[in-house]
Design a protein around this motif. Structure first.
Motif, PDB file in Angstrom:
ATOM      1  N   UNK A 188       0.916  -1.178  -0.061  1.00 35.30           N
ATOM      2  CA  UNK A 188      -0.066  -0.169   0.001  1.00 35.30           C
ATOM      3  C   UNK A 188       0.757   1.173   0.146  1.00 35.30           C
ATOM      4  N   UNK A 189       2.003   1.322   0.902  1.00 35.71           N
ATOM      5  CA  UNK A 189       2.875   2.402   0.910  1.00 35.71           C
ATOM      6  C   UNK A 189       3.430   2.728  -0.802  1.00 35.71           C
ATOM      7  N   UNK A 190       3.979   1.459  -1.013  1.00 34.46           N
ATOM      8  CA  UNK A 190       4.670   1.469  -2.288  1.00 34.46           C
ATOM      9  C   UNK A 190       3.555   2.237  -3.443  1.00 34.46           C
ATOM     10  N   UNK A 191       2.448   1.852  -3.180  1.00 33.75           N
ATOM     11  CA  UNK A 191       1.435   2.212  -4.303  1.00 33.75           C
ATOM     12  C   UNK A 191       1.311   3.713  -4.338  1.00 33.75           C
ATOM     13  N   UNK A 192       1.319   4.259  -2.855  1.00 34.48           N
ATOM     14  CA  UNK A 192       0.881   5.576  -2.724  1.00 34.48           C
ATOM     15  C   UNK A 192       2.114   6.368  -3.035  1.00 34.48           C
ATOM     16  N   UNK A 193       3.359   6.007  -2.878  1.00 38.92           N
ATOM     17  CA  UNK A 193       4.417   6.548  -3.353  1.00 38.92           C
ATOM     18  C   UNK A 193       4.545   6.564  -5.077  1.00 38.92           C
TER      19      UNK A 193
END
Length: 109
Positions: A23-28
């Motif tokens: 999820x954090x990667x997708x946000x980045x």
């Protein structure tokens, strides 16, 4: 992301960790896409094109360094993602209390 086994982590914790990491990667990546779209509207010279290229190179290096799912550093990675507001501590709910406490403490610095 590599399918890494986190020793000392339950199967449930590993699932939570992988989901939060993804999820954090997708946000980045979403932030990067928005930034590139904005910057691309300003492309009008060779210099602005090369500046965009440089920006993308730096962002790639930053993202590849930030998203490292190796077991020995994963708590630091999560702390940094929380600090950078790419991940909410609540998205790690279900991890061992000690792990959450360490992540929260490291995210303050």
């Amino acid at each position: 992301m590599v399918d890494t086994v986190l020793e000392g982590w339950t199967t449930s914790e590993q699932t939570i960790a992988k989901s939060a990491f993804d999820q954090a990667y997708a946000r980045s990546i979403d932030q990067l896409i928005k930034s590139v779209r904005s910057k691309s509207e300003q492309l009008d010279t060779a210099e602005t094109i090369w500046a965009l290229h440089d920006y993308l190179s730096i962002q790639r290096h930053t993202i590849e360094g930030r998203f490292d799912f190796r077991p020995e550093g994963i708590l630091f990675v999560f702390a940094r993602l929380v600090k950078d507001e790419l991940l909410k501590l609540s998205e790690l709910d279900g991890l061992d209390k000690e792990k959450l406490t360490k992540i929260a403490a490291m995210a303050r610095f």
